[in-house]
Design an enzyme around this catalytic site. Structure first.
Site, mmCIF file in Angstrom:
data_model
loop_
_atom_site.group_PDB
_atom_site.id
_atom_site.type_symbol
_atom_site.label_atom_id
_atom_site.label_comp_id
_atom_site.label_asym_id
_atom_site.label_seq_id
_atom_site.Cartn_x
_atom_site.Cartn_y
_atom_site.Cartn_z
ATOM 1 C CE LYS A 34 43.777 57.913 30.533
ATOM 2 N NZ LYS A 34 42.607 58.491 31.180
ATOM 3 C CG ASN A 35 43.122 55.953 34.320
ATOM 4 O OD1 ASN A 35 43.097 57.025 33.720
ATOM 5 N ND2 ASN A 35 42.341 54.928 33.994
ATOM 6 C CB CYS A 128 32.459 61.732 29.604
ATOM 7 S SG CYS A 128 32.658 60.044 30.115
ATOM 8 N NE ARG A 133 33.343 58.118 33.829
ATOM 9 C CZ ARG A 133 34.595 58.074 33.406
ATOM 10 N NH1 ARG A 133 34.918 58.606 32.249
ATOM 11 N NH2 ARG A 133 35.528 57.509 34.141
ATOM 12 C CG ASP A 319 39.444 51.939 30.904
ATOM 13 O OD1 ASP A 319 38.262 52.283 30.716
ATOM 14 O OD2 ASP A 319 40.180 52.493 31.752
ATOM 15 N NE ARG A 411 40.929 62.030 27.771
ATOM 16 C CZ ARG A 411 40.016 61.141 28.198
ATOM 17 N NH1 ARG A 411 39.033 60.780 27.423
ATOM 18 N NH2 ARG A 411 40.091 60.646 29.409
HETATM 19 C C1 UD1 Z 1 38.279 55.146 36.518
HETATM 20 C C2 UD1 Z 1 39.186 55.306 35.326
HETATM 21 C C3 UD1 Z 1 38.499 54.862 34.047
HETATM 22 C C4 UD1 Z 1 37.924 53.464 34.208
HETATM 23 C C5 UD1 Z 1 37.077 53.368 35.455
HETATM 24 C C6 UD1 Z 1 36.557 51.959 35.728
HETATM 25 C C7 UD1 Z 1 40.494 57.242 36.027
HETATM 26 C C8 UD1 Z 1 40.857 58.661 35.793
HETATM 27 N N1 UD1 Z 1 39.569 56.699 35.214
HETATM 28 O O1 UD1 Z 1 37.196 56.055 36.311
HETATM 29 O O2 UD1 Z 1 39.457 54.850 32.986
HETATM 30 O O3 UD1 Z 1 37.111 53.171 33.070
HETATM 31 O O4 UD1 Z 1 37.815 53.812 36.606
HETATM 32 O O5 UD1 Z 1 37.614 51.074 35.806
HETATM 33 O O6 UD1 Z 1 41.065 56.584 36.865
HETATM 34 N N2 UD1 Z 1 29.707 55.306 40.054
HETATM 35 C C9 UD1 Z 1 28.574 55.620 40.765
HETATM 36 N N3 UD1 Z 1 28.651 56.588 41.733
HETATM 37 C C10 UD1 Z 1 29.811 57.245 41.995
HETATM 38 C C11 UD1 Z 1 30.966 56.919 41.281
HETATM 39 C C12 UD1 Z 1 30.887 55.931 40.315
HETATM 40 O O7 UD1 Z 1 27.510 55.050 40.533
HETATM 41 O O8 UD1 Z 1 29.804 58.129 42.861
HETATM 42 C C13 UD1 Z 1 29.649 54.269 38.985
HETATM 43 C C14 UD1 Z 1 29.923 54.894 37.614
HETATM 44 O O9 UD1 Z 1 28.761 55.450 37.052
HETATM 45 C C15 UD1 Z 1 30.404 53.706 36.825
HETATM 46 C C16 UD1 Z 1 31.121 52.852 37.886
HETATM 47 O O10 UD1 Z 1 30.684 53.333 39.153
HETATM 48 O O11 UD1 Z 1 29.309 52.994 36.332
HETATM 49 C C17 UD1 Z 1 32.614 52.909 37.796
HETATM 50 O O12 UD1 Z 1 33.037 54.243 37.952
HETATM 51 P P1 UD1 Z 1 34.381 54.623 38.705
HETATM 52 O O13 UD1 Z 1 35.037 53.372 39.217
HETATM 53 O O14 UD1 Z 1 34.090 55.712 39.663
HETATM 54 O O15 UD1 Z 1 35.255 55.175 37.508
HETATM 55 P P2 UD1 Z 1 36.223 56.441 37.519
HETATM 56 O O16 UD1 Z 1 36.978 56.488 38.782
HETATM 57 O O17 UD1 Z 1 35.490 57.635 37.087
#
Ligand code: UD1
Length: 430
Positions: A34-35, A128, A133, A319, A411
């Site tokens: 999915k991701n 969420c 996030r 996850d 989802r």
């Molecule tokens: C992706 C996955 C999700 C998975 C996650 C971590 C998708 C669609 N989703 O989410 O299933 O749980 O990776 O493996 O691919 N953060 C910041 N600043 C930012 C961005 C992120 O502080 O600008 C922090 C977030 O709050 C969180 C951590 O980094 O604590 C990980 O987030 P991130 O790796 O960005 O996850 P996603 O890409 O949203």
């Protein structure tokens, strides 16, 4: 006077009824990730030529992303697991809140929209069920590539200054290895002028899949899967036919289904290296594994408690934290599970407790004393992976459980009850 059964029938939400104490056997067929598929769909905006994505899973998140692409004027046709995409008609650079809300990966379109059209207007995804996030790292990276960015009234407006409409290569160091930020910046940088680098990049397999897809489209990306990615910008990308990698989280969930029901099962296709940390914990808690190139067979013995801390890849994936906790609830002895990625990813604890699990929660650390049997109960998953954890717990519990939260489950798991029933479970959807 209506009786209790009638009342509960009337207020019933979509749910699964799961007969517990079941034994599973056989092979689970794993869908495309999915991701990965969601991000490859965002990357498909980068070329005017036709693309075919194979092995795209049938999920409501994919339907949501498809609606977004259609709203942007993109040609899209699905035949079985293949998605035919043509973004030559891309015209809308503005995504409506109603479509974007609840589908975080849709924000990642900002990188490809900017690279292709020099403009993007996308609502902030917001928090969420599992945490705040933020997207600050995405924005920081795009600014470093020369984009003008304004965040107002909950909407990010981005544009590329100058007449060439091209971003400029830059060296970017992320504060944290965010998966989404690495992907957004990568998609923006492939069409930028000159060389870019991303340090402290996320190393998740989905990043490698994106880089392979972009390279198949004519991009020049190297180092993906490691902490530093280098991108030589090119002027344009072309069409290709690409197969999405298998879903490591779905594969991990079905291995855990085998472990929690103490059944021998296998999962295929799978890339075993994508699950190294999970496989290690499965071995540590008493499962033996037979691993080939694209298949993993699990034979659970007596399951003992083990400690887990979630980490960015190659550490234990957040996850699979909730599904693994369901297993630990049935293990012999104590386990300690610490969630380090998200601030609010422990909602499944209360639901597992309703099924008889013995868990103490201290902040983001759960201390679990395994019990010999869970007992069936009506439970409700609050997010995708916690609902999967409820399904696993129900398969092992004594009695018939009712699991709500299917809008989350659908989802990320394609036909989960069909796959489990084929392996011997008794699950009915209402
Ligand atoms: C992706 C996955 C999700 C998975 C996650 C971590 C998708 C669609 N989703 O989410 O299933 O749980 O990776 O493996 O691919 N953060 C910041 N600043 C930012 C961005 C992120 O502080 O600008 C922090 C977030 O709050 C969180 C951590 O980094 O604590 C990980 O987030 P991130 O790796 O960005 O996850 P996603 O890409 O949203």
């Amino acid at each position: 006077m209506p009786n209790a059964a009638l009342i509960s029938q009337k207020i019933a939400k979509p749910h699964l009824e799961i007969e517990g104490d079941c034994a599973l056997s056989g092979e689970f067929s794993i869908s495309g990730a999915k991701n990965s598929a969601l991000v490859l769909m965002a990357a498909s905006l980068l070329t005017e030529e036709s693309l075919v994505l194979q092995n795209v899973p049938q999920l409501t998140d994919i339907d949501g992303m498809s609606e977004i692409l259609l709203a942007m004027g993109i040609g899209l046709r699905r035949s079985n697991d293949a998605l035919h995409i043509n973004a030559s008609g891309l015209k809308h650079v503005e995504l409506p809140y109603e479509l974007v809300h609840g589908l975080r990966a849709s924000f990642f379109c900002i990188g490809s929209l900017l690279a292709r059209l020099g403009q993007a207007k996308i609502p902030l995804p917001g928090g969420c069920e599992i945490g705040a996030r933020p997207v600050s790292e995405h924005i920081k990276g795009l600014k470093a590539l020369g984009a003008y960015i304004n965040v107002e009234h909950g909407v990010v407006t981005a544009s590329v200054p100058g007449i060439t409409n091209r971003l400029k290569g830059a060296d970017i160091v992320l504060d944290c290895p965010s998966v989404g930020a690495t992907e957004t910046i990568l998609m923006a940088a492939v069409l930028a002028e000159g060389r870019s680098s991303i340090e402290n990049a996320a190393q998740e397999p989905e990043i490698q899949d994106l880089a392979k897809f972009l390279n198949a489209m004519g991009a020049k990306v190297s180092g993906a899967g490691g902490p530093k990615i280098t991108i030589e910008g090119v002027k344009e990308l072309h069409g290709c036919n690409y197969t999405v990698m298998p879903d490591r989280i779905e594969a991990g969930t079905f291995l855990l289904a085998g472990a929690i029901t103490r059944s021998v099962v296998s999962v295929t296709p799978v890339i075993p290296e994508h699950l190294s940390s999970v496989l290690q914990k499965l071995r540590d808690c008493g499962c033996s594994l037979e691993i080939t190139d694209n298949e993993i067979k699990i034979t659970p013995k007596e399951i003992k408690g083990v400690d887990i801390t979630t980490q960015p890849f190659p550490g234990f994936p957040t996850d699979l934290q909730a599904p693994f906790m369901a297993l630990m609830a049935t293990a012999k002895g104590t386990s300690v599970i610490t969630e380090k990625i998200y601030e609010n990813r422990m909602q499944h604890v209360a639901e597992l407790q309703r099924m008889g699990a013995s868990i103490r929660l201290q902040g983001n650390t759960a201390v679990i004393e395994g019990v010999p049997n869970l007992s069936a109960a009506p439970v409700c998953g609050g997010d995708l992976r916690s609902t999967a954890a409820m399904v696993l717990a129900s398969l092992s519990a004594k009695g018939v459980s009712k699991v709500e939260g299917l809008k989350h489950l659908d989802r990320g798991y394609s036909a989960i009850e069909k796959k489990l029933n084929k392996a011997g479970a008794h699950i009915t959807r209402y």
